[in-house]
Design an enzyme around this catalytic site. Structure first.
Site, PDB file in Angstrom:
ATOM      1  N   ARG A  40       0.737  -1.059   0.165  1.00  0.00           N
ATOM      2  CA  ARG A  40      -0.099  -0.018  -0.013  1.00  0.00           C
ATOM      3  C   ARG A  40       0.892   1.420  -0.005  1.00  0.00           C
ATOM      4  O   ARG A  40       1.770   1.205   0.443  1.00  0.00           O
ATOM      5  CB  ARG A  40      -0.973  -0.115   1.241  1.00  0.00           C
ATOM      6  CG  ARG A  40      -2.021  -0.589   1.112  1.00  0.00           C
ATOM      7  CD  ARG A  40      -2.936  -0.293   0.055  1.00  0.00           C
ATOM      8  NE  ARG A  40      -4.354  -1.069   0.030  1.00  0.00           N
ATOM      9  CZ  ARG A  40      -4.646  -1.839  -1.034  1.00  0.00           C
ATOM     10  NH1 ARG A  40      -3.587  -2.285  -1.800  1.00  0.00           N
ATOM     11  NH2 ARG A  40      -5.893  -2.590  -1.061  1.00  0.00           N
ATOM     12  N   HIS A  95      -1.288   0.477  -9.868  1.00  0.00           N
ATOM     13  CA  HIS A  95      -1.916  -0.261  -9.027  1.00  0.00           C
ATOM     14  C   HIS A  95      -2.510  -1.488  -9.607  1.00  0.00           C
ATOM     15  O   HIS A  95      -3.672  -1.708  -9.849  1.00  0.00           O
ATOM     16  CB  HIS A  95      -3.226   0.244  -8.230  1.00  0.00           C
ATOM     17  CG  HIS A  95      -3.523  -0.396  -7.049  1.00  0.00           C
ATOM     18  ND1 HIS A  95      -4.004   0.106  -5.897  1.00  0.00           N
ATOM     19  CD2 HIS A  95      -3.872  -1.692  -6.920  1.00  0.00           C
ATOM     20  CE1 HIS A  95      -4.431  -0.640  -5.057  1.00  0.00           C
ATOM     21  NE2 HIS A  95      -4.159  -2.001  -5.624  1.00  0.00           N
TER      22      HIS A  95
HETATM   23  P1  NDP Z   1      -2.505 -11.125   4.299  1.00  0.00           P
HETATM   24  O1  NDP Z   1      -3.387 -10.820   5.361  1.00  0.00           O
HETATM   25  O2  NDP Z   1      -2.745 -12.603   3.886  1.00  0.00           O
HETATM   26  O3  NDP Z   1      -1.038 -11.208   4.773  1.00  0.00           O
HETATM   27  C1  NDP Z   1      -0.584 -10.041   5.623  1.00  0.00           C
HETATM   28  C2  NDP Z   1       0.952 -10.372   6.024  1.00  0.00           C
HETATM   29  O4  NDP Z   1       1.317  -8.977   6.626  1.00  0.00           O
HETATM   30  C3  NDP Z   1       0.963 -11.285   7.127  1.00  0.00           C
HETATM   31  O5  NDP Z   1       2.028 -12.156   6.736  1.00  0.00           O
HETATM   32  C4  NDP Z   1       1.169 -10.513   8.440  1.00  0.00           C
HETATM   33  O6  NDP Z   1       1.913 -11.382   9.315  1.00  0.00           O
HETATM   34  C5  NDP Z   1       1.816  -9.487   7.818  1.00  0.00           C
HETATM   35  N1  NDP Z   1       1.803  -8.254   8.960  1.00  0.00           N
HETATM   36  C6  NDP Z   1       0.805  -7.696   9.214  1.00  0.00           C
HETATM   37  N2  NDP Z   1       0.978  -6.661  10.201  1.00  0.00           N
HETATM   38  C7  NDP Z   1       2.415  -6.940  10.331  1.00  0.00           C
HETATM   39  C8  NDP Z   1       3.310  -6.338  11.299  1.00  0.00           C
HETATM   40  N3  NDP Z   1       2.871  -5.226  12.084  1.00  0.00           N
HETATM   41  N4  NDP Z   1       4.625  -6.826  11.300  1.00  0.00           N
HETATM   42  C9  NDP Z   1       4.991  -7.653  10.494  1.00  0.00           C
HETATM   43  N5  NDP Z   1       4.034  -8.263   9.663  1.00  0.00           N
HETATM   44  C10 NDP Z   1       3.149  -7.869   9.588  1.00  0.00           C
HETATM   45  O7  NDP Z   1      -2.665 -10.498   3.006  1.00  0.00           O
HETATM   46  P2  NDP Z   1      -2.338 -10.682   1.422  1.00  0.00           P
HETATM   47  O8  NDP Z   1      -1.056 -11.319   1.623  1.00  0.00           O
HETATM   48  O9  NDP Z   1      -3.432 -11.222   0.796  1.00  0.00           O
HETATM   49  O10 NDP Z   1      -2.243  -9.105   0.910  1.00  0.00           O
HETATM   50  C11 NDP Z   1      -1.256  -8.274   1.514  1.00  0.00           C
HETATM   51  C12 NDP Z   1      -1.544  -6.830   0.886  1.00  0.00           C
HETATM   52  O11 NDP Z   1      -0.981  -6.722  -0.496  1.00  0.00           O
HETATM   53  C13 NDP Z   1      -2.951  -6.428   0.885  1.00  0.00           C
HETATM   54  O12 NDP Z   1      -3.392  -6.188   2.184  1.00  0.00           O
HETATM   55  C14 NDP Z   1      -3.105  -5.274   0.144  1.00  0.00           C
HETATM   56  O13 NDP Z   1      -2.743  -4.312   0.380  1.00  0.00           O
HETATM   57  C15 NDP Z   1      -1.747  -5.614  -1.081  1.00  0.00           C
HETATM   58  N6  NDP Z   1      -2.410  -6.038  -2.343  1.00  0.00           N
HETATM   59  C16 NDP Z   1      -1.908  -5.201  -3.491  1.00  0.00           C
HETATM   60  C17 NDP Z   1      -2.417  -5.703  -4.698  1.00  0.00           C
HETATM   61  C18 NDP Z   1      -1.745  -4.590  -5.861  1.00  0.00           C
HETATM   62  O14 NDP Z   1      -2.493  -4.853  -6.959  1.00  0.00           O
HETATM   63  N7  NDP Z   1      -0.929  -4.123  -5.706  1.00  0.00           N
HETATM   64  C19 NDP Z   1      -3.137  -6.722  -4.937  1.00  0.00           C
HETATM   65  C20 NDP Z   1      -3.554  -7.471  -3.848  1.00  0.00           C
HETATM   66  C21 NDP Z   1      -3.240  -7.063  -2.526  1.00  0.00           C
HETATM   67  P3  NDP Z   1       1.304 -13.009   9.862  1.00  0.00           P
HETATM   68  O15 NDP Z   1       1.462 -13.880   8.815  1.00  0.00           O
HETATM   69  O16 NDP Z   1       2.424 -13.078  11.075  1.00  0.00           O
HETATM   70  O17 NDP Z   1       0.003 -12.332  10.401  1.00  0.00           O
HETATM   71  C1  OXD Z   2      -5.812  -4.742  -3.537  1.00  0.00           C
HETATM   72  C2  OXD Z   2      -6.210  -5.669  -4.479  1.00  0.00           C
HETATM   73  O1  OXD Z   2      -6.100  -5.104  -2.114  1.00  0.00           O
HETATM   74  O2  OXD Z   2      -6.187  -5.173  -5.605  1.00  0.00           O
HETATM   75  O3  OXD Z   2      -5.093  -3.946  -3.784  1.00  0.00           O
HETATM   76  O4  OXD Z   2      -6.661  -6.663  -4.208  1.00  0.00           O
END
Ligand code: NDP
Ligand code: OXD
Length: 306
Positions: free
Chosen positions: A221, A269
């Site tokens: 993000r 994005h």
């Molecule tokens: P998940 O919820 O599966 O994973 C989030 C990860 O972040 C987990 O491993 C979690 O740790 C870690 N995390 C959260 N808070 C912390 C912290 N304080 N310190 C360390 N690690 C932390 O999300 P996804 O993998 O499905 O997606 C991740 C992000 O990717 C989305 O939230 C979105 O913002 C972005 N995204 C972007 C897209 C794009 O086109 N650019 C498309 C899709 C998603 P733990 O495993 O230990 O809980």
């Molecule tokens: C996001 C998506 O979370 O595109 O950015 O899924």
């Protein structure tokens, strides 16, 4: 009882078609054409206007059209007892693996240098870049990307809140795991969600803990990144460049310095996108689970914000 699809800025046809095939019995409406607010049982949304979702008294769950849920959690009017469900979709994961691999490869294999050489008519073999990748966020997307990069021969580590066991990927976690993770990372991939705790994490202090000349890929993000700190770190050579897919303001304003920065590669994005044809399974299965009194998959912890 029905599902309400709220998607202001993109077409809804593919979602309607996928829902018709997978859930033929489920009435589906598209915002703002709601027959009766009482009838709305589920909302499937991307960036609904604040206040809209709170209007449905019999709502049982809110589905995000994307993996990120910040667009839902940022609306303070949504009742806190309502389950929020993030998107988990094999196509979304595949797309992210492709994007991250593309950005790692173009940097590490020096694609832009070779394009410049071609334009100049020069035959030179640039030295390949370093191969230590660090993936921040080892969730559905980060762990899949980390595994895939490890299979390509990169030295991969992941950083997350909790420890992970991911084949071929070194695990670092929590505050104490961050400095050693950064110290061994030449290519930093951010796939973290936007939570209050993580906002502005990618700043000057963090960049200074990376080896000099490290490269940044941010597909998590825009709010994670302190943009001025990145530009300053590139100027000093601490960071050699960045591939950015997400921004604090989207679309990126036309006068933003990233547009013309020679070391910054911008994508709009588009790292990965949910495909209705596959993602409908996650939504439909969870509707069935909720109606059967079971906990849905991909439920968000409202306290943690992801
Ligand atoms: P998940 O919820 O599966 O994973 C989030 C990860 O972040 C987990 O491993 C979690 O740790 C870690 N995390 C959260 N808070 C912390 C912290 N304080 N310190 C360390 N690690 C932390 O999300 P996804 O993998 O499905 O997606 C991740 C992000 O990717 C989305 O939230 C979105 O913002 C972005 N995204 C972007 C897209 C794009 O086109 N650019 C498309 C899709 C998603 P733990 O495993 O230990 O809980
Ligand atoms: C996001 C998506 O979370 O595109 O950015 O899924």
């Amino acid at each position: 009882m029905s599902l309400l699809l709220i998607r202001k800025t993109a077409p809804t046809d593919a979602w309607l078609a996928a829902l018709r095939v997978r859930c033929p019995e489920l009435p589906v409406h598209v915002w703002p054409d709601v027959c009766s607010p009482d009838e709305v049982e589920f909302v499937l949304t991307w960036a609904a206007d604040p206040g809209v979702i709170a209007h449905f008294p019999n709502l049982r769950a809110i589905f995000s059209l994307g993996a990120g849920v910040d667009h839902i959690l940022n609306d303070p009017t949504i009742p806190t007892h309502l389950p929020v469900i993030r998107m988990i979709d094999p196509s979304l994961t595949q797309g992210m693996i492709q994007y991250v691999t593309l950005m790692v490869l173009q940097y590490q294999r020096k694609l832009s240098a070779m394009q410049a050489q071609q334009r100049a008519g020069r035959w030179e073999r640039p030295q390949l870049g370093p191969r230590r990748v660090g993936v921040m966020g080892m969730g559905a997307l980060g762990s899949a990307c980390a595994r895939s990069l490890a299979a390509l021969g990169y030295e991969v580590a992941g950083w997350s809140r909790s420890p992970k066991q991911c084949e071929g990927v070194a695990s670092f976690h929590g505050d104490e795991g961050l400095p050693p993770f950064l110290a061994r990372t030449d290519i930093l991939v951010s796939l973290l969600p936007c939570t209050p705790e993580l906002e502005n994490l990618l700043d000057r202090a963090l960049f200074s803990q990376l080896p000099r000349g490290a490269y940044l890929i941010n597909a998590g993000r825009g709010e994670l990144l302190v943009e001025e700190d990145l530009i300053a770190a590139i100027e000093t050579g601490q960071i050699s460049g960045a591939a950015l897919d997400v921004f604090r303001t989207e679309p990126l304003p036309s006068d933003h310095p990233f547009w013309s920065h020679p070391a910054v590669l911008i994508t709009p994005h588009i790292a990965s996108m949910t495909l209705p044809a596959t993602a409908v399974e996650h939504v439909a299965t969870n509707i069935e689970r909720i109606r059967a009194g079971l906990v849905p998959h991909g439920i968000v912890d409202r306290q943690l914000g992801y």
